[in-house]
Design an enzyme around this catalytic site. Structure first.
Site, PDB file in Angstrom:
ATOM      1  N   SER A   1      -6.111  -8.259   5.118  1.00 18.85           N
ATOM      2  CA  SER A   1      -6.564  -7.191   4.300  1.00 18.85           C
ATOM      3  C   SER A   1      -7.940  -6.666   4.767  1.00 18.85           C
ATOM      4  O   SER A   1      -8.915  -6.299   4.113  1.00 18.85           O
ATOM      5  CB  SER A   1      -6.869  -7.698   2.855  1.00 18.85           C
ATOM      6  OG  SER A   1      -6.933  -6.483   2.081  1.00 18.85           O
TER       7      SER A   1
ATOM      8  N   SER B   1      -7.334  -2.979  -2.722  1.00 19.67           N
ATOM      9  CA  SER B   1      -6.517  -2.840  -1.302  1.00 19.67           C
ATOM     10  C   SER B   1      -4.934  -2.740  -1.308  1.00 19.67           C
ATOM     11  O   SER B   1      -4.366  -2.771  -0.293  1.00 19.67           O
ATOM     12  CB  SER B   1      -6.850  -4.288  -0.763  1.00 19.67           C
ATOM     13  OG  SER B   1      -8.212  -4.392  -0.305  1.00 19.67           O
TER      14      SER B   1
ATOM     15  N   LYS C   1      -3.539  -0.028   0.929  1.00 14.22           N
ATOM     16  CA  LYS C   1      -3.333  -0.429   2.374  1.00 14.22           C
ATOM     17  C   LYS C   1      -1.891  -0.260   2.413  1.00 14.22           C
ATOM     18  O   LYS C   1      -1.292  -0.530   3.540  1.00 14.22           O
ATOM     19  CB  LYS C   1      -3.817  -1.767   2.880  1.00 14.22           C
ATOM     20  CG  LYS C   1      -5.226  -1.558   2.920  1.00 14.22           C
ATOM     21  CD  LYS C   1      -5.934  -3.038   3.156  1.00 14.22           C
ATOM     22  CE  LYS C   1      -7.353  -3.052   3.399  1.00 14.22           C
ATOM     23  NZ  LYS C   1      -8.255  -3.675   2.370  1.00 14.22           N
TER      24      LYS C   1
END
Length: 394
Positions: free
Chosen positions: A135, A75, A78
């Site tokens: 997230s 993640s 992101k």
């Protein structure tokens, strides 16, 4: 023995006795003792596949290991997804209060979730909060589809930004970080990206410090545990998959010095928190950052020949920061080198010299001196007059 021989023997005796009483300085003594000597311990050993620690303003790397290895980012992807969104907001292509329709594809996205609902509308601001704090993979896909039409096109936008920023070991195939052999980045590239995001979008970066976010009556806490244990930490992003391990990019500010740490491939949530804390504490303990010069402010006035103006101000395109060992500011040396004979025309931004900053004989910063204004060619009289003066000066 003659009188001359006695004198020579006495001289040699005195010289040897003096040398024994006052031995020559060793290198360490010559460099100074105690606080005057640059004594920086080696960076700590970090239990991660790759890591890096750098100053956000100067860009100086203070610790690294395997920083250029291509690794799955989970993640941490992101960070780039929201960077692209911030860029679209700045260009006016996107509005924070703009409604986004949630597609079945976004709703079905596996992994961590914001819990948006299919065919419902959610604002861009809410989605950004869901990506940054919760997230949410579903939020990432919904945002990508809204901006680019589909996620693969959005991934190409991410790759274009990566190339522009010089992230040479990065390639994205999706907006959220789900595993893919062609989806990778490096600790160094994440440092470059985070540094740029903080610099370019401070008004949005503040969202990375939020500890929780509530959407659809569901409150989720930020997974960056350093936000609770260290009040100087104000971001950035966690990541985890079985392939990537536990990852964290963190940033903190102490005494007007901002550091960015990246740890990829640690063994647990606790480990990624501890390893980033160790990196940050090392940097703040042994280094300090100084703002030496402001960008676009005059540093030197110089003569311009054959122009409609006689004098030109030189300066830097950007602020100049240096990160150095603590208590060594007084030992910095700055030298400005520039062309001694500058002829018109000169355009704003033309590189006409440089500023070199050194410490203990090592250049630690080097930036171009640029023209801060435009000077056109002077009239015929001015050009002839200056040419005559230059002939005399030869």
């Amino acid at each position: 023995m003659t009188l001359l021989q006695i004198d020579r023997a006495l001289y040699l005796f005195i010289v040897v006795a003096f040398m024994m009483a006052f031995p020559p300085l060793t290198l360490a003594a010559a460099e100074g003792q105690g606080e005057d000597k640059i004594l920086i311990p080696p960076p700590p050993a970090i239990a991660a596949t790759a890591h890096i620690l750098l100053d956000a303003n100067s860009g100086r790397v203070l610790a690294e290991n395997n920083a250029d290895s291509r690794l799955p980012p989970a993640s941490l992807t992101k960070i780039m997804a929201v960077y692209v969104a911030f860029n679209e907001l700045t260009k006016g292509h996107l509005q924070l209060d703009e409604n986004v329709n949630v597609s079945p594809n976004a709703w079905r996205t596996p992994g961590s979730r914001m819990f948006i609902e299919v065919n419902k509308q959610v604002t861009v601001s809410e989605l950004l909060h869901g990506v940054i704090i919760q997230s949410g993979n579903d939020a990432s896909v919904a945002l990508a589809e809204h901006i680019a039409g589909d996620e693969s096109t959005f991934a190409e936008m991410m790759n274009q930004q990566a190339a522009r920023l010089g992230m040479t070991n990065t390639h994205f195939t999706n907006s959220m970080g789900l595993p893919n052999p062609e989806h990778y980045t490096s600790a160094r590239d994440l440092g470059i990206l985070t540094r740029t995001l903080i610099k370019d979008y401070p008004e949005y970066y503040k969202w990375f410090s939020l500890k929780e976010f509530t959407y659809n009556k569901i409150t989720q806490r930020n997974r960056n545990k350093l936000l609770w244990s260290d009040e100087t930490v104000d971001g950035v992003k966690t990541g985890h998959t079985a392939e990537a391990g536990f990852c964290l990019v963190a940033s903190a500010v102490r005494d007007n010095m901002r550091l960015i740490s990246v740890a990829m491939g640690t063994q647990s949530e606790r480990a990624r928190t501890a390893e980033n804390r160790t990196l940050l504490n090392y940097g703040f303990r042994f280094y300090e950052t100084h703002h030496l010069y402001k960008g676009h402010e005059p540093l030197k006035e110089t003569r311009v020949w054959k122009g409609n103006e006689k004098f030109l101000n030189l300066g830097l395109a950007d602020d100049l920061y240096v990160t150095i060992p603590r208590r060594k500011y007084k030992d910095l040396k700055a030298v400005m080198n520039f062309d001694q004979r500058i002829f018109a025309p000169v355009k704003t931004g033309d590189a006409l010299g440089s500023v070199n900053v050194s410490l203990a004989g090592e250049v630690i910063a080097d930036q171009k001196l640029i023209a801060l204004s435009t000077i056109e060619k002077g009239n015929l009289f001015r050009r002839l007059y200056d040419a005559a003066i230059l002939l005399v000066k030869k």
